[in-house]
Design a protein around this motif. Structure first.
Motif, PDB file in Angstrom:
ATOM      1  N   ALA A  77       0.832  -1.204   0.000  1.00  0.00           N
ATOM      2  CA  ALA A  77       0.000   0.000   0.000  1.00  0.00           C
ATOM      3  C   ALA A  77       0.869   1.257   0.000  1.00  0.00           C
ATOM      4  O   ALA A  77       0.477   2.287  -0.566  1.00  0.00           O
ATOM      5  N   ARG A  78       2.062   1.181   0.582  1.00  0.00           N
ATOM      6  CA  ARG A  78       2.977   2.333   0.603  1.00  0.00           C
ATOM      7  C   ARG A  78       3.736   2.451  -0.722  1.00  0.00           C
ATOM      8  O   ARG A  78       3.955   3.561  -1.214  1.00  0.00           O
ATOM      9  N   PHE A  79       4.096   1.302  -1.286  1.00  0.00           N
ATOM     10  CA  PHE A  79       4.845   1.292  -2.546  1.00  0.00           C
ATOM     11  C   PHE A  79       4.177   0.289  -3.495  1.00  0.00           C
ATOM     12  O   PHE A  79       4.631  -0.846  -3.639  1.00  0.00           O
TER      13      PHE A  79
ATOM     14  N   GLY B  85     -11.726   1.256  -1.802  1.00  0.00           N
ATOM     15  CA  GLY B  85     -12.100   0.074  -2.589  1.00  0.00           C
ATOM     16  C   GLY B  85     -11.902  -1.237  -1.864  1.00  0.00           C
ATOM     17  O   GLY B  85     -12.381  -2.283  -2.316  1.00  0.00           O
ATOM     18  N   PHE B  86     -11.201  -1.205  -0.732  1.00  0.00           N
ATOM     19  CA  PHE B  86     -10.929  -2.428   0.022  1.00  0.00           C
ATOM     20  C   PHE B  86     -12.064  -2.665   1.022  1.00  0.00           C
ATOM     21  O   PHE B  86     -12.281  -1.868   1.937  1.00  0.00           O
ATOM     22  N   THR B  87     -12.794  -3.770   0.828  1.00  0.00           N
ATOM     23  CA  THR B  87     -13.813  -4.189   1.785  1.00  0.00           C
ATOM     24  C   THR B  87     -13.497  -5.608   2.225  1.00  0.00           C
ATOM     25  O   THR B  87     -12.778  -6.332   1.518  1.00  0.00           O
ATOM     26  N   PRO B  88     -14.006  -6.065   3.354  1.00  0.00           N
ATOM     27  CA  PRO B  88     -13.667  -7.406   3.836  1.00  0.00           C
ATOM     28  C   PRO B  88     -14.025  -8.530   2.867  1.00  0.00           C
ATOM     29  O   PRO B  88     -13.393  -9.580   2.881  1.00  0.00           O
ATOM     30  N   SER B  89     -15.050  -8.320   2.042  1.00  0.00           N
ATOM     31  CA  SER B  89     -15.506  -9.398   1.170  1.00  0.00           C
ATOM     32  C   SER B  89     -15.112  -9.227  -0.286  1.00  0.00           C
ATOM     33  O   SER B  89     -15.233 -10.168  -1.070  1.00  0.00           O
ATOM     34  N   ARG B  90     -14.596  -8.032  -0.678  1.00  0.00           N
ATOM     35  CA  ARG B  90     -14.335  -7.821  -2.099  1.00  0.00           C
ATOM     36  C   ARG B  90     -13.491  -6.558  -2.287  1.00  0.00           C
ATOM     37  O   ARG B  90     -13.572  -5.622  -1.501  1.00  0.00           O
ATOM     38  N   ILE B  91     -12.683  -6.557  -3.345  1.00  0.00           N
ATOM     39  CA  ILE B  91     -11.894  -5.385  -3.708  1.00  0.00           C
ATOM     40  C   ILE B  91     -12.574  -4.720  -4.905  1.00  0.00           C
ATOM     41  O   ILE B  91     -12.831  -5.373  -5.921  1.00  0.00           O
ATOM     42  N   HIS B  92     -12.852  -3.423  -4.776  1.00  0.00           N
ATOM     43  CA  HIS B  92     -13.572  -2.695  -5.822  1.00  0.00           C
ATOM     44  C   HIS B  92     -12.645  -1.688  -6.488  1.00  0.00           C
ATOM     45  O   HIS B  92     -11.722  -1.153  -5.858  1.00  0.00           O
ATOM     46  N   PRO B  93     -12.883  -1.395  -7.776  1.00  0.00           N
ATOM     47  CA  PRO B  93     -12.142  -0.299  -8.406  1.00  0.00           C
ATOM     48  C   PRO B  93     -12.591   1.030  -7.825  1.00  0.00           C
ATOM     49  O   PRO B  93     -13.731   1.178  -7.376  1.00  0.00           O
ATOM     50  N   LEU B  94     -11.684   1.997  -7.825  1.00  0.00           N
ATOM     51  CA  LEU B  94     -12.033   3.327  -7.361  1.00  0.00           C
ATOM     52  C   LEU B  94     -12.752   4.082  -8.472  1.00  0.00           C
ATOM     53  O   LEU B  94     -12.335   4.018  -9.639  1.00  0.00           O
ATOM     54  N   PRO B  95     -13.821   4.774  -8.175  1.00  0.00           N
ATOM     55  CA  PRO B  95     -14.612   5.427  -9.223  1.00  0.00           C
ATOM     56  C   PRO B  95     -13.803   6.371 -10.099  1.00  0.00           C
ATOM     57  O   PRO B  95     -14.044   6.469 -11.297  1.00  0.00           O
ATOM     58  N   ASP B  96     -12.830   7.049  -9.501  1.00  0.00           N
ATOM     59  CA  ASP B  96     -12.079   8.029 -10.284  1.00  0.00           C
ATOM     60  C   ASP B  96     -10.906   7.430 -11.029  1.00  0.00           C
ATOM     61  O   ASP B  96     -10.191   8.135 -11.739  1.00  0.00           O
ATOM     62  N   GLN B  97     -10.708   6.068 -10.887  1.00  0.00           N
ATOM     63  CA  GLN B  97      -9.579   5.440 -11.572  1.00  0.00           C
ATOM     64  C   GLN B  97      -9.989   4.299 -12.470  1.00  0.00           C
ATOM     65  O   GLN B  97      -9.153   3.692 -13.115  1.00  0.00           O
TER      66      GLN B  97
ATOM     67  N   HIS C  29      -0.395 -14.423   0.868  1.00  0.00           N
ATOM     68  CA  HIS C  29      -0.901 -13.435   1.846  1.00  0.00           C
ATOM     69  C   HIS C  29      -1.866 -12.513   1.131  1.00  0.00           C
ATOM     70  O   HIS C  29      -1.652 -12.149  -0.029  1.00  0.00           O
ATOM     71  N   SER C  30      -2.960 -12.156   1.799  1.00  0.00           N
ATOM     72  CA  SER C  30      -3.949 -11.272   1.182  1.00  0.00           C
ATOM     73  C   SER C  30      -4.538 -10.336   2.233  1.00  0.00           C
ATOM     74  O   SER C  30      -4.427 -10.577   3.451  1.00  0.00           O
ATOM     75  N   PHE C  31      -5.159  -9.301   1.766  1.00  0.00           N
ATOM     76  CA  PHE C  31      -5.837  -8.336   2.626  1.00  0.00           C
ATOM     77  C   PHE C  31      -6.862  -9.051   3.512  1.00  0.00           C
ATOM     78  O   PHE C  31      -7.654  -9.866   3.044  1.00  0.00           O
ATOM     79  N   GLY C  32      -6.829  -8.769   4.792  1.00  0.00           N
ATOM     80  CA  GLY C  32      -7.809  -9.312   5.721  1.00  0.00           C
ATOM     81  C   GLY C  32      -7.440 -10.622   6.367  1.00  0.00           C
ATOM     82  O   GLY C  32      -8.142 -11.064   7.290  1.00  0.00           O
ATOM     83  N   ASP C  33      -6.350 -11.291   5.909  1.00  0.00           N
ATOM     84  CA  ASP C  33      -6.017 -12.571   6.530  1.00  0.00           C
ATOM     85  C   ASP C  33      -5.369 -12.339   7.898  1.00  0.00           C
ATOM     86  O   ASP C  33      -5.248 -11.210   8.379  1.00  0.00           O
ATOM     87  N   LEU C  34      -4.941 -13.424   8.536  1.00  0.00           N
ATOM     88  CA  LEU C  34      -4.431 -13.309   9.895  1.00  0.00           C
ATOM     89  C   LEU C  34      -3.116 -12.550   9.975  1.00  0.00           C
ATOM     90  O   LEU C  34      -2.812 -11.935  10.996  1.00  0.00           O
ATOM     91  N   LEU C  35      -2.328 -12.581   8.923  1.00  0.00           N
ATOM     92  CA  LEU C  35      -1.115 -11.769   8.904  1.00  0.00           C
ATOM     93  C   LEU C  35      -1.493 -10.287   8.852  1.00  0.00           C
ATOM     94  O   LEU C  35      -0.888  -9.458   9.537  1.00  0.00           O
TER      95      LEU C  35
ATOM     96  N   GLY D 136      -4.857  -2.886  10.716  1.00  0.00           N
ATOM     97  CA  GLY D 136      -6.139  -3.251  10.119  1.00  0.00           C
ATOM     98  C   GLY D 136      -6.767  -2.159   9.292  1.00  0.00           C
ATOM     99  O   GLY D 136      -7.903  -2.302   8.828  1.00  0.00           O
ATOM    100  N   ALA D 137      -6.057  -1.058   9.059  1.00  0.00           N
ATOM    101  CA  ALA D 137      -6.610   0.043   8.274  1.00  0.00           C
ATOM    102  C   ALA D 137      -6.621  -0.319   6.797  1.00  0.00           C
ATOM    103  O   ALA D 137      -5.604  -0.763   6.246  1.00  0.00           O
ATOM    104  N   ALA D 138      -7.767  -0.136   6.134  1.00  0.00           N
ATOM    105  CA  ALA D 138      -7.891  -0.436   4.709  1.00  0.00           C
ATOM    106  C   ALA D 138      -7.061   0.552   3.901  1.00  0.00           C
ATOM    107  O   ALA D 138      -7.054   1.752   4.190  1.00  0.00           O
ATOM    108  N   PRO D 139      -6.351   0.089   2.869  1.00  0.00           N
ATOM    109  CA  PRO D 139      -5.513   0.993   2.063  1.00  0.00           C
ATOM    110  C   PRO D 139      -6.293   2.108   1.386  1.00  0.00           C
ATOM    111  O   PRO D 139      -5.797   3.217   1.248  1.00  0.00           O
ATOM    112  N   ASN D 140      -7.517   1.808   0.907  1.00  0.00           N
ATOM    113  CA  ASN D 140      -8.360   2.848   0.321  1.00  0.00           C
ATOM    114  C   ASN D 140      -9.813   2.384   0.377  1.00  0.00           C
ATOM    115  O   ASN D 140     -10.114   1.290   0.876  1.00  0.00           O
TER     116      ASN D 140
END
Length: 579
Positions: free
Chosen positions: A87-89, A189-201, A171-177, A183-187
């Motif tokens: 998320a940083r790079f 579009g990140f939800t616990p059940s699905r990754i969504h595209p950002l409307p402006d991108q 490793h994936s978003f939301g797993d035990l690692l 636990g902060a979502a990167p943006n």
């Protein structure tokens, strides 16, 4: 690997020397990291912790902060960035893209299959090797949500028709690692059940974009495209099947709706499904059985039906207790079929020939027939075991190895029912002691005298017989016929090395009536390569193997098709790099 319960067994602070070693290892594993980025991650004032987990993996993170890198084996030979670091790079790893609806499967712990990838349509598929590290993204969202290693190389993936396991998720978003951090979502579009595209991108490569034509064939519940275009011989996506098998034209107008055609294709496919094939994955059932019952010229597009997904369609038959579902290795499968269910037993395919017998006394049609392709005829046939030979009359007792085709199996059952006066109203047959004991298990709720539809009994009988295949191939010298017991093995062409030199091996050519010694001579002339013939390794193998000098696998496959009309689906090429 971080979906099951994990615990931190030990945490310690790294010293200055270990910190420098970790920085060097991170640079080696992620060569695109700049010095500024490395300094940002591992500043001289930063306190880096090392956590040992009970699954033997090592996790490196900032003290009181998020995990930065992990070593899945604990051997210290390879580091992978966490989603926090990505998320940083976001561009520190090469990226793969998948559809937003597929992301929920990955977040649920599934690996990504090749057919779930979004591939470029106007340029070659990017090169990759087995074991290479990739980050996984959804188009329109620049931050990766998972990281893993490629299960195959690009060459192997293309030879497999872009199907099968593609990215092994570590490793994936939301797993035990992930949960070890803030636990902060990167943006957004990140939800616990699905990754969504950002409307402006969201752009031309968003989830609605079609896949490249090279990405065909079947998915699995682990990774399904949203609405990929696929060809008829490809296996569809389980969760979102949008298939144009023959053309993109809509189904012809008529009284039968798309929903009804799909339901009829399921019932027709269940009739041809043999007990020996169970359990069978949903996608394999679609490609091997449902497509055969698709009306000519009709396009199946599940997105246009009320079911939307193949799994929802099969859920209907599971709720009606026509089939039993079971999850096997994270794959939804059909594990059992109730042949006596009224929906299945009373089903007559809409495309049945007009000449098919319609009277109650006429023999029921068996579910399988011959397959013909360019001078090659493959006919399923069956041998009766001792318990079922009385059904086939005195000829079966005199010739225990006699084989019967599908029509003869149906005719034998009809004749037996007629002789034993077992026929009932509505095309049913009453069970006698032989039929009850030979065709039904002890736990099945039928008894002597139960009236069973004849079609269902034919299917039961076929399942109990020993499957063989009779192959007839046309040659300049005349037809050549062979019989193989069990499932028909394809001609296997494999690339390998011997004393450092490339070789090509060909096996199971006997299934198609080829004599290995004669075939080796043909290969010597056609490819100017030395050939030898030897026995296949393994106690259960009785076929021979041809060994050729050089990597000629792809050329040999083309030669079989061009000179002998062997369809590509009966040729399995493994590891050949040259076309």
């Amino acid at each position: 690997m971080f979906k099951k319960n994990i615990t931190v067994s030990q945490t310690s602070l790294l010293g200055g020397k270990d910190n420098k070693s970790l920085k060097a290892a991170a640079k080696k594993s992620c060569s695109s990291l700049s010095e500024d980025q490395l300094s940002d991650l591992f500043s001289s004032k930063a306190l880096i912790t090392l956590s040992k987990l009970n699954n033997r993996s090592l996790v490196y993170g900032s003290e009181g902060g998020d995990p930065l890198f992990f070593d899945p084996t604990g051997h210290g030979d390879r580091l992978f960035p966490t989603v926090y670091t990505l998320a940083r790079f976001p561009d520190m790893l090469e990226k793969l893209y998948t559809y937003s609806p597929v992301s929920d499967k990955v977040l649920g712990g599934a690996d990504l299959f090749l057919q779930g990838l979004i591939l470029p349509t106007d340029q070659p598929i990017p090169a990759f090797l087995a074991g290479s590290v990739r980050a996984l993204c959804v188009p329109g969202n620049p931050i990766p949500f998972a990281v893993g290693t490629m299960a195959v190389s690009r060459t192997e993936a293309q030879q497999a028709g872009m199907k099968g396991r593609g990215l092994t998720i570590l490793h994936s978003f939301g797993d035990l690692l992930w949960q070890l951090g803030s636990g902060a979502a990167p943006n957004a579009g990140f939800t616990p059940s699905r990754i969504h595209p950002l409307p402006d991108q969201a752009g031309p490569e968003d989830e609605a974009s079609p896949r490249a034509k090279s990405s065909v064939d079947s998915p699995s519940d682990d990774a399904e495209p949203d609405s990929p275009d696929q060809t008829e011989e490809a296996v569809p996506s389980i969760e979102s099947l949008s298939v144009a098998e023959e053309s993109s034209a809509p189904p012809p107008n008529g009284a039968v709706s798309l929903d009804e055609m799909l339901e009829q294709a399921v019932l027709g496919g269940l009739q041809t499904l043999k007990a020996i094939e169970l359990p069978i994955q949903f996608s394999d059932f679609y490609s091997k059985h449902m497509l055969a019952h698709r009306p000519p010229g009709v396009t199946f597009d599940l997105k246009q039906s009320k079911y939307k997904k193949l799994s929802k369609l099969l859920d209907k038959f599971s709720k009606d207790k026509v089939i039993t579902q079971k999850v096997v290795r994270k794959q939804d499968t059909i594990s059992a079929v109730d042949r006596n269910h009224p929906q299945l037993a009373g089903f007559t395919p809409a495309a049945a020939p007009a000449t098919a017998p319609s009277s109650a006394s006429a023999p029921a049609q068996a579910p399988a027939g011959p397959s013909t392709s360019a001078g090659l005829v493959i006919t399923p046939c069956y041998r009766a075991p001792a318990t079922l030979r009385p059904l086939f009359g005195p000829e079966a007792a005199a010739d225990k190895d006699r084989l019967y085709d599908a029509a003869e199996v149906a005719a034998a059952l009809s004749s037996y029912a007629q002789q034993q006066r077992l026929r009932g109203a509505g095309g049913t047959i009453a069970l006698d002691a032989l039929l009850r004991s030979a065709l039904f298990g002890k736990k099945e709720e039928v008894s002597v005298g139960s009236a069973i539809p004849e079609r269902a009994l034919v299917a039961k009988l076929t399942d109990k017989l020993q499957l063989h295949h009779r192959l007839t191939r046309q040659t300049p010298q005349g037809p050549v016929s062979t019989v193989r017991k069990g499932v028909l093995p394809p001609i296997t062409i494999a690339a390998g090395k011997k004393r450092g030199h490339p070789i090509t091996t060909i096996s199971h050519m006997e299934s198609f009536g080829f004599v290995p010694d004669d075939l080796a001579k043909d290969f010597q002339k056609a490819f100017s390569s030395s050939c030898s013939v030897g026995e296949l390794p393994g106690k259960q193998e009785h076929d021979m193997e041809i060994t050729m000098q050089g990597d000629l696998g792809a050329k040999v496959a083309v030669w079989f098709t061009a000179h002998h009309g062997i369809p590509a689906k009966y040729i399995d090429v493994k590891g050949s790099k040259k076309a």
